[in-house]
Design an enzyme around this catalytic site. Structure first.
Site, PDB file in Angstrom:
ATOM      1  N   LYS A 197       0.697  -1.318   0.038  1.00  0.00           N
ATOM      2  CA  LYS A 197      -0.105  -0.214  -0.186  1.00  0.00           C
ATOM      3  C   LYS A 197       0.824   1.282  -0.040  1.00  0.00           C
ATOM      4  O   LYS A 197       1.724   1.340   0.754  1.00  0.00           O
ATOM      5  CB  LYS A 197      -0.922  -0.100   1.086  1.00  0.00           C
ATOM      6  N   LYS A 250      -2.399  -1.355  -3.688  1.00  0.00           N
ATOM      7  CA  LYS A 250      -3.078  -0.455  -3.771  1.00  0.00           C
ATOM      8  C   LYS A 250      -2.323   0.967  -3.785  1.00  0.00           C
ATOM      9  O   LYS A 250      -1.105   0.942  -2.997  1.00  0.00           O
ATOM     10  CB  LYS A 250      -4.053  -0.291  -2.324  1.00  0.00           C
TER      11      LYS A 250
END
Ligand code: PBG
Length: 324
Positions: A197, A250
């Site tokens: 992320k 992400k």
């Protein structure tokens, strides 16, 4: 390869042949819809920077769940917005907290027809908006934060979550949560780790969605530096070692190379989060008539799948499911 012998255009002549030879097909089964539920409101609130997405009441969330299951979308991921926020985000593990109630509501309506994922973090619940406990010097206390995450995991599992998805990027979070779930007899609840992320500017609209303002700080001390790719593989390997059942990359479109590389190093399911800013940019340009919104959405989501993702968390889930 000589040009006249290989005329690739021959296979693009019409829609039927293009379908026949297509390598990737976007399908409603690929989607997880992110949903927001907010305590203390009486009507669903539109989120300005995410057109078509709402902060739900418990009641409007139930209607949304009906629509989502009717469309055949197999999963949702829930985010809660509590009425009162504090330094540790204690509403996140309150058994009667908004997200726990909403998980139970969704479960009672959809049963096993829908995979209910719950985002596990404290940023929506803390008054400072960070994903962990903040020390006096402004740094984040990794290990104290893990103790909070354990309590949240158990509360969410107890409420009926089917998948726990830790998104705080603390070191050791998957192992801590796995242990906490196993000790409380939730051995069968899988973990979807937000492994890679990035500290992305593309989360902007999400801040509005969960009423968080980070003021003058950022999350670069725990989320990943976008200059790095090998580091993402280390994050993924660490999460797999700790017991992650699925991993996530992400944001999605800016990180297709990370998804593709992740696909090479693991055979577990990979989720990709097409995040708020990715959605908003398409909506904004579409709204101005500069691009064809649906076409670009389908193009991007297909690219994410082509790069190696098994499923996509996307605010487009409903809209695109309707036209597939
Ligand atoms: C953290 C979390 C965030 C998002 C999902 N989980 C915010 C952040 O890390 O800054 C962002 C999702 C999006 O932008 O759509 N709980």
């Amino acid at each position: 390869m000589t040009f006249p012998l290989h005329r690739l255009r021959r296979l693009r002549k019409n829609g039927a042949i293009r379908r026949l030879i297509s390598e990737t097909t976007l399908n409603v089964d690929d989607f997880v819809a992110p949903l927001f539920v907010r305590e203390g409101i009486t009507e669903a609130q539109p989120i300005t920077s995410l057109p078509g997405v709402f902060q739900h009441t418990r009641e409007s969330l139930k209607r949304e769940i009906d629509e989502i299951t009717n469309l055949g979308i197999p999963g949702i991921i829930l985010f809660g917005i509590p009425e009162k926020k504090d330094a540790t985000g204690s509403e996140a593990w309150n058994p009667d907290g908004i997200v726990q109630q909403a998980i139970a509501d969704c479960k009672s309506i959809a049963g096993d027809d829908l995979v209910i994922m719950s985002d596990l973090c404290v940023d929506e619940y803390t008054d400072h908006g960070h994903c962990g406990v903040v020390n006096d010097d402004g740094s984040i206390d990794n290990d104290l934060t893990l103790d909070l995450y354990k309590k949240i995991a158990v509360a969410q599992a107890h409420a009926g979550a089917d998948v726990i998805a830790p998104s705080g990027m603390m070191d050791g979070q998957v192992a801590a949560i796995r242990n906490a779930l196993d000790e409380t007899a939730y051995v069968d609840i899988p973990i979807l780790a937000y492994s890679a992320k990035y500290a992305s500017g593309l989360y902007g609209p999400f801040r509005e969605a969960v009423n968080v303002s980070l003021e003058n700080s950022d999350r670069k001390s725990y989320q990943q530096d976008w200059r790095n790719k090998r580091e993402a593989m280390n994050e993924i390997k660490a999460d797999l070692d700790e017991g992650a059942d699925m991993i996530m990359v992400k944001p999605a479109v800016t990180y297709l190379d990370i998804i593709a590389q992740a696909r090479k190093i693991t055979d577990v399911p990979i989720g990709a989060y097409h995040v708020s800013g990715e959605y908003s940019m398409i909506k904004a340009a579409g709204g101005k008539g500069w691009i064809d919104e649906k076409q670009v959405a389908i193009e991007q989501l297909t690219a994410v799948k082509r790069s190696g993702a098994n499923f996509i968390l996307t605010y487009f889930a409903k809209e695109i499911a309707e036209c597939l």
